[in-house]
Write an enzyme that holds these catalytic residues in place. Structure first.
Site, PDB file in Angstrom:
ATOM      1  N   LYS A  49      -1.515  -6.661  10.070  1.00 49.87           N
ATOM      2  CA  LYS A  49      -1.642  -5.586   9.076  1.00 49.87           C
ATOM      3  C   LYS A  49      -3.070  -5.543   8.536  1.00 49.87           C
ATOM      4  O   LYS A  49      -3.296  -5.580   7.325  1.00 49.87           O
ATOM      5  CB  LYS A  49      -0.643  -5.756   7.924  1.00 49.87           C
ATOM      6  CG  LYS A  49       0.811  -5.673   8.341  1.00 49.87           C
ATOM      7  CD  LYS A  49       1.692  -5.691   7.101  1.00 49.87           C
ATOM      8  CE  LYS A  49       3.149  -5.748   7.432  1.00 49.87           C
ATOM      9  NZ  LYS A  49       3.987  -6.024   6.269  1.00 49.87           N
ATOM     10  N   HIS A  50      -4.008  -5.544   9.444  1.00 52.03           N
ATOM     11  CA  HIS A  50      -5.416  -5.422   9.064  1.00 52.03           C
ATOM     12  C   HIS A  50      -6.228  -4.980  10.285  1.00 52.03           C
ATOM     13  O   HIS A  50      -5.716  -4.975  11.416  1.00 52.03           O
ATOM     14  CB  HIS A  50      -5.956  -6.762   8.516  1.00 52.03           C
ATOM     15  CG  HIS A  50      -5.866  -7.877   9.489  1.00 52.03           C
ATOM     16  ND1 HIS A  50      -4.928  -8.878   9.413  1.00 52.03           N
ATOM     17  CD2 HIS A  50      -6.585  -8.132  10.607  1.00 52.03           C
ATOM     18  CE1 HIS A  50      -5.086  -9.703  10.411  1.00 52.03           C
ATOM     19  NE2 HIS A  50      -6.071  -9.284  11.154  1.00 52.03           N
ATOM     20  N   ALA A  51      -7.465  -4.623  10.027  1.00 54.35           N
ATOM     21  CA  ALA A  51      -8.440  -4.371  11.099  1.00 54.35           C
ATOM     22  C   ALA A  51      -9.662  -5.235  10.818  1.00 54.35           C
ATOM     23  O   ALA A  51      -9.786  -5.816   9.733  1.00 54.35           O
ATOM     24  CB  ALA A  51      -8.829  -2.899  11.116  1.00 54.35           C
TER      25      ALA A  51
END
Ligand code: T46
Length: 133
Positions: A49-51
């Protein structure tokens, strides 16, 4: 096109078993500065749930299987990983979530940079803003 590749590693196998060697060069896209691995995650947990703004990574499911959901702000796809002979090369600015872990899943990650929390985009709306620039 989403900014990722599936790498197929050369396997050195014989009657004693199998070995994959990863070195920067023709078979591997960057110099490895960090390795970490993840296991013992329940099937329905969603990690990631991130970049990352800069980081590139190659992700190998060395045991078992899991699904990586990749999103560049325009399209979204799911890559199923279930082989130690394949590496998912995720480049910068890709939102990732991973889930559907088998009980024996071990995910090994080879990273192009040292750990740096400021490289993470952990808010999806912030991610959409940054990739739209
Ligand atoms: C990614 C996916 C595939 C460290 O201290 N050093 C490290 O090198 C890493 C990767 C994490 N941590 C700490 C930070 C957190 O306190 O370990 C804890 C769990 O990290 P995180 O919640 O970021 O874990 P995941 O599984 O959601 O994401 C990780 C990587 O962080 C990320 O870069 O792409 O695996």
């Amino acid at each position: 096109m989403l900014n990722y590749d599936l790498l197929n590693f050369k396997v050195h196998g014989d009657h004693t078993g199998n070995l994959v060697a990863l070195e920067k060069g023709a078979d591997f896209p960057f110099e490895i500065k960090r390795v970490y691995y993840i296991w013992g995650t329940d099937k329905d947990v969603v990690r990631g749930k991130h970049a990352h703004r800069k980081l590139e990574q190659v992700i190998v499911c060395t045991s078992g299987s899991c699904d990586f959901i990749l999103d560049d702000g325009k399209e979204r796809t799911t890559v199923h990983l279930d082989s130690p002979t394949q590496g998912l090369h995720i480049k910068s600015n890709i939102w990732r979530e991973f889930t559907n872990f088998s009980p024996d899943c071990v995910v090994m990650v080879l990273a192009s940079e040292h750990y740096d929390e400021s490289d993470y985009i952990r808010d999806y709306n912030q991610f959409l803003t940054e990739v739209a620039k």
